[in-house]
Design an enzyme around this catalytic site. Structure first.
Site, short mmCIF file in Angstrom:
data_model
loop_
_atom_site.label_atom_id
_atom_site.label_comp_id
_atom_site.label_asym_id
_atom_site.label_seq_id
_atom_site.Cartn_x
_atom_site.Cartn_y
_atom_site.Cartn_z
N HIS A 1 -63.73 -26.23 -33.41
CA HIS A 1 -65.00 -26.63 -34.02
C HIS A 1 -64.83 -27.70 -35.10
O HIS A 1 -65.46 -27.64 -36.16
CB HIS A 1 -65.72 -25.41 -34.60
CG HIS A 1 -66.19 -24.43 -33.56
ND1 HIS A 1 -67.38 -24.58 -32.89
CD2 HIS A 1 -65.62 -23.30 -33.07
CE1 HIS A 1 -67.54 -23.58 -32.03
NE2 HIS A 1 -66.47 -22.79 -32.11
N ASP B 1 -62.17 -19.39 -34.52
CA ASP B 1 -62.80 -18.88 -33.30
C ASP B 1 -62.82 -19.96 -32.22
O ASP B 1 -62.74 -21.15 -32.50
CB ASP B 1 -64.22 -18.40 -33.58
CG ASP B 1 -65.13 -19.53 -34.04
OD1 ASP B 1 -64.71 -20.29 -34.93
OD2 ASP B 1 -66.25 -19.66 -33.52
N GLU B 2 -62.95 -19.52 -30.99
CA GLU B 2 -63.20 -20.35 -29.81
C GLU B 2 -62.28 -21.57 -29.71
O GLU B 2 -62.73 -22.68 -29.46
CB GLU B 2 -64.67 -20.80 -29.80
CG GLU B 2 -65.65 -19.65 -29.58
CD GLU B 2 -67.07 -20.14 -29.36
OE1 GLU B 2 -67.75 -19.61 -28.46
OE2 GLU B 2 -67.52 -21.04 -30.10
N VAL B 3 -61.00 -21.36 -29.90
CA VAL B 3 -60.06 -22.45 -29.69
C VAL B 3 -60.01 -22.76 -28.19
O VAL B 3 -59.80 -21.87 -27.36
CB VAL B 3 -58.66 -22.07 -30.21
CG1 VAL B 3 -57.63 -23.12 -29.80
CG2 VAL B 3 -58.70 -21.93 -31.73
#
Length: 589
Positions: A270, A338-340
């Site tokens: 992100h 998060d959400e790599v």
């Protein structure tokens, strides 16, 4: 000093025992306070209402305490100015004999206690009345408990001129120390005035943590002295940035209302917006997020991730974190993780060579965390908060929990409801619960990527691919809409053992801002965030252990009405006809 406080407590207990019975109030006497207090009791005499004196005042016995000084002045003004007309007035007769309530006395055991995680927010509020005098007393453990008690007093007042219940005693304390609200100000920008209004509404609901998700792939709106180009180039423009003075203003405003501001700088995923200033440290920036010939490069439009194998990455990250810690005195610092996206990392030739040589995506994430986490904990003296993905991600995750000591790490859950909460607490971690199944307030508003042909279905969806019709999500990945009932009924310690449950610090509702900004934020948040506020303060069950959502409906409708009067554009939860016609809108009468 300790002996004096003990004597004071004994005398206070003797006085209250003589004034109040321990009996519960008759069922027909319902006070409109949100969140519901822990305990409400009434005097032996028939409860009454007494007028608020036109000269009512709240003397501040601690003039050197700026937060209590501001709170007493603020609530004095509110009590005099507010003329709330209840949708259904409390069944209390205004006494013609008892004198008006002239003042509220305040006693705080530890007025110097700082606003930190798990500070004691308990208070006791009593309003007595007889034919000779009316008296109100607020006793609190800390300044922050006194502020909660002042809010309760303000909600007890109604009418024009205002009156308050008399012969009432409220003893109150929160179930959970962490009662939060996350606002994403990267995907869409929120002016400072909207953030302040949100924090004010939080304080009215006794929420105490504003989780400020400041940056993301879409924009970097916070102007940091050491790395100003991140905002100068990565924000949406000069009018959509938060200056250091803006941040200090938000922090001061929140602290005066007993709200901690926890900043989040999400990394290494992100972070596409960082590439506008430092393209050399970001992989796959400014690419189309869903290429037709390969895997998606991001969970949504806006690609880019920090490169953990590029040494300059850490120079920039440490400058960002150092500046953020200087602006936010809060002891928690949220570092994201998060959400790599593994496909995004694979676009970089150095990372690709590392992987081809036998390295893993998890090792790349470990490199980043092991290079930044000690700086946050040791150099900045912060407790680091990560999203659960850092341990529970599908591919890129830490290989061993031993790399994240529970003593200085808090994990925030958002997937798999109670299951992930149990996994993390069983491993010994303190946890903040934000399950998207219950607490994501952006869910159900449809999709936002453009030219989606799935909407162009006039009769039915493709067989086996529900979208617009029965079973479809309408483009919202986390549909359906989370109604206030859905929020209210969530038990954030469901399925946990006693030792696991004590590790749950509390919860946070979240508003991700793909489809929200300041023009709609009030309705997106309220009163659904208020539903979470009550659950986190006093639970969602009555004394017999039954869910009290039915009883809560009328109180929440009343509270929503008062919030609107206070300038918070909260959405209605029912037609007014329902509260005017009790039980007629029930599913089962």
């Amino acid at each position: 000093m300790a002996s004096f406080l003990l004597l004071l407590s004994l005398l206070d207990a003797i006085f209250l025992a003589a004034t109040f019975s321990t009996a519960s109030p008759p069922p027909e006497i319902q006070i409109n306070v949100w969140p519901k207090p822990t305990s409400v009791s009434w005097s032996d005499a028939a409860p009454i209402a007494v007028a608020l004196s036109p000269s009512f005042r709240i003397p501040n016995p601690y003039p050197d305490n700026p937060y209590l000084r501001a709170a007493t002045a603020r609530y004095t003004r509110l009590l005099h100015a507010e003329r709330h007309v209840p949708l259904r007035p409390p069944p209390l007769n205004l006494s013609s004999n008892a004198p008006p309530l002239a003042s509220l006395s305040i006693s705080v055991a530890d007025p110097s206690a700082p606003l930190v995680h798990a500070v004691d927010e308990s208070y006791r509020l009593s309003i007595s009345a007889d034919n000779s005098s009316s008296a109100a007393e607020l006793v609190a453990a800390t300044t922050w408990g006194a502020i909660r008690g002042l809010e309760t007093l303000s909600q007890l007042a109604w009418g024009d001129p205002p009156a308050v219940p008399a012969g009432i005693r409220i003893e109150d304390r929160p179930l959970f120390p962490h009662r939060g609200l996350l606002l994403d100000t990267s995907r869409n920008y929120y002016p400072v005035r909207d953030i302040l209004r949100t924090i004010r509404a939080m304080s009215h609901n006794k929420l105490n943590v504003f989780h400020w998700h400041i940056t993301d792939s879409q924009s970097f709106p916070i102007l940091l002295p050491s790395v100003p180009d991140l905002a100068l180039r990565g924000s949406y423009g000069p009018s959509m940035r938060y200056s250091p003075e803006d941040v200090r203003r938000v922090v001061r405003y929140a602290m005066r209302r007993g709200v901690r501001v926890v900043p989040e700088i999400d990394a290494p995923g992100h972070t596409g917006s960082w590439a506008e200033a430092y393209p050399e440290i970001v992989t796959c920036a400014n690419r189309f997020w869903a290429p037709p010939d390969g895997p998606a490069l991001a969970a949504e439009p806006g690609t880019g991730q920090l490169n953990p194998l590029e040494p300059k990455t850490y120079d920039v990250v440490r400058s960002v974190l150092r500046d953020v810690a200087a602006l936010f005195p809060e002891s928690f610092l949220h570092a994201g993780a998060d959400e790599v996206n593994t496909a995004c990392w694979e676009q970089d030739p150095v990372i690709k060579r590392f992987l081809n040589a036998g390295g893993t995506h998890g090792q790349i994430l470990e490199t980043f965390v092991n290079s930044t986490r000690p700086f946050i904990v040791s150099a900045l003296n912060r407790t680091v908060v990560y999203w659960e993905d850092v341990l529970l991600g599908s591919v890129a995750k830490m290989g061993s929990a031993s790399m994240l000591p529970p003593e200085t790490t808090v994990l925030q859950t958002w997937n798999n409801g109670p299951n992930n909460t149990k996994v993390l607490t069983a491993a010994g971690y303190r946890v903040i619960v934000s399950s998207w199944n219950f607490y994501y307030l952006d869910c159900g508003f449809g999709g936002w990527p453009s030219n989606d042909s799935r909407y162009d279905r006039q009769i039915a969806d493709e067989p086996g691919q529900p979208f617009n019709y029965a079973g479809g999500d309408g483009g919202s990945w986390c549909a359906p809409f989370k109604s206030w009932q859905r929020v209210y009924d969530y038990d954030i310690t469901y399925g946990l053992s006693e030792s696991e449950a004590v590790l749950v610090l509390g919860g946070e509702v979240a508003l991700w801002s793909e489809l929200a900004d300041g023009s709609v934020v009030d309705g997106r948040l309220w009163p659904r965030a208020a539903a979470a506020a009550e659950v986190l303060w006093s639970g969602n069950r009555d004394e017999a252990g039954r869910k009290r959502y039915a009883e809560a409906t009328d109180r929440l409708a009343e509270w929503r009405q008062r919030m609107v009067e206070r300038g918070i554009a909260a959405e209605p939860i029912q037609p007014l006809w329902c509260i005017r016609n009790p039980t007629m809108c029930n599913m089962v009468q």
